[in-house]
Design an enzyme around this catalytic site. Structure first.
Site, PDB file in Angstrom:
ATOM      1  N   TYR A   1       0.834  -1.202   0.000  1.00 22.22           N
ATOM      2  CA  TYR A   1       0.000   0.000   0.000  1.00 22.22           C
ATOM      3  C   TYR A   1       0.867   1.250   0.000  1.00 22.22           C
ATOM      4  CZ  TYR A   1      -3.248   3.540   1.784  1.00 22.22           C
ATOM      5  OH  TYR A   1      -3.989   4.688   1.962  1.00 22.22           O
TER       6      TYR A   1
ATOM      7  N   GLU B   1     -11.374   6.387   5.675  1.00 21.37           N
ATOM      8  CA  GLU B   1     -10.752   7.162   6.750  1.00 21.37           C
ATOM      9  C   GLU B   1     -11.725   7.314   7.913  1.00 21.37           C
ATOM     10  OE1 GLU B   1      -7.722   7.953   7.078  1.00 21.37           O
ATOM     11  OE2 GLU B   1      -6.904   7.756   5.054  1.00 21.37           O
TER      12      GLU B   1
ATOM     13  N   TRP C   1      -4.919   1.339  10.550  1.00 24.92           N
ATOM     14  CA  TRP C   1      -5.150   1.328   9.109  1.00 24.92           C
ATOM     15  C   TRP C   1      -5.062  -0.099   8.559  1.00 24.92           C
ATOM     16  CZ3 TRP C   1      -7.723   3.643   5.706  1.00 24.92           C
ATOM     17  CH2 TRP C   1      -7.503   3.407   4.346  1.00 24.92           C
TER      18      TRP C   1
END
Length: 225
Positions: free
Chosen positions: A35, A57, A65
């Site tokens: 990522y 988010e 995350w």
């Protein structure tokens, strides 16, 4: 997988087995490394893409995350590929369905906020005229310069622009869009470049130069009052 030292270095960077320098957070797992290497901080300028990342988010708030990233395909299936018009039509039945979907984060408030944000994004089209979208609004808050952090401790968590963007989005009915969340969004989609100066990704987005100045041809946003 990139090598991670047992004691994180003071600058927050590690050199992987491939010789590339990354922040510690991007060196823990292969999925985070991919990522970071291929997506985080690269420009996303389309409505669907910005809406997806706005939603993710929001779901990430209070979580890691990595937790969100591993459920990303589940989120995409659950929210119709983050097509704004489709999600805006979701009603109470879809909310209950999503609350039973183990492939996503089953948080009623965040689910309902995502539906409401899709409706707000549609309203934004009407208010701001043809061809103007959520993506256009978010990108209009691009600053004149981007930070140049050398260590992890120097990476900001919000900015004057993220505060102003959060205020504007809330005014338009968006939820889970606080200044810190909006700064994270701006980092993720390339509006700011907070890659550490010695990271192999610094200045690679085409939006910003390594020294924090705009790359040639990049459209500027506005400076909030």
């Amino acid at each position: 997988m990139s090598t991670q030292q047992s004691t994180p270095p003071a600058d927050g960077l590690v050199r992987g087995d491939d010789g590339l320098v990354r922040p510690v957070w991007a060196s823990v797992h292969d999925d985070l490394r991919r990522y970071y290497d291929t997506e985080w901080g690269m420009p996303v300028r389309d409505e669907r893409g910005v809406f997806e990342r706005l939603a993710l988010e929001g779901f990430q708030s209070g979580l890691s995350w990595a937790t969100i990233l591993r459920r990303r395909e589940g989120f995409r299936r659950a929210f119709a590929g983050f097509d704004v018009e489709t999600v805006a039509r979701f009603g109470a039945g879809e909310v209950e369905r999503l609350l039973e979907d183990t492939s996503i984060i089953r948080h009623r408030g965040k689910i309902e906020a995502t539906l409401g944000n899709a409706r707000a994004a549609l309203a934004l089209r009407d208010e701001r005229g043809p061809g103007t979208t959520l993506a256009d609004l978010v990108w209009s808050y691009r600053p004149e310069r981007t930070p140049g952090p050398r260590t992890a401790a120097e990476v900001p968590t919000q900015s004057a622009e993220s505060v102003a963007l959060a205020k504007e989005l809330k005014r338009r009915g968006f939820r889970f869009v606080g200044p810190t969340t909006m700064f994270a969004l701006m980092e993720a989609i390339g509006i700011v470049d907070t890659h550490l100066l010695d990271s192999h990704r610094r200045g690679t987005s085409g939006v910003w130069n390594e020294d924090g100045t705009p790359a040639p041809g990049g459209a500027q946003g506005h400076t909030p009052s």
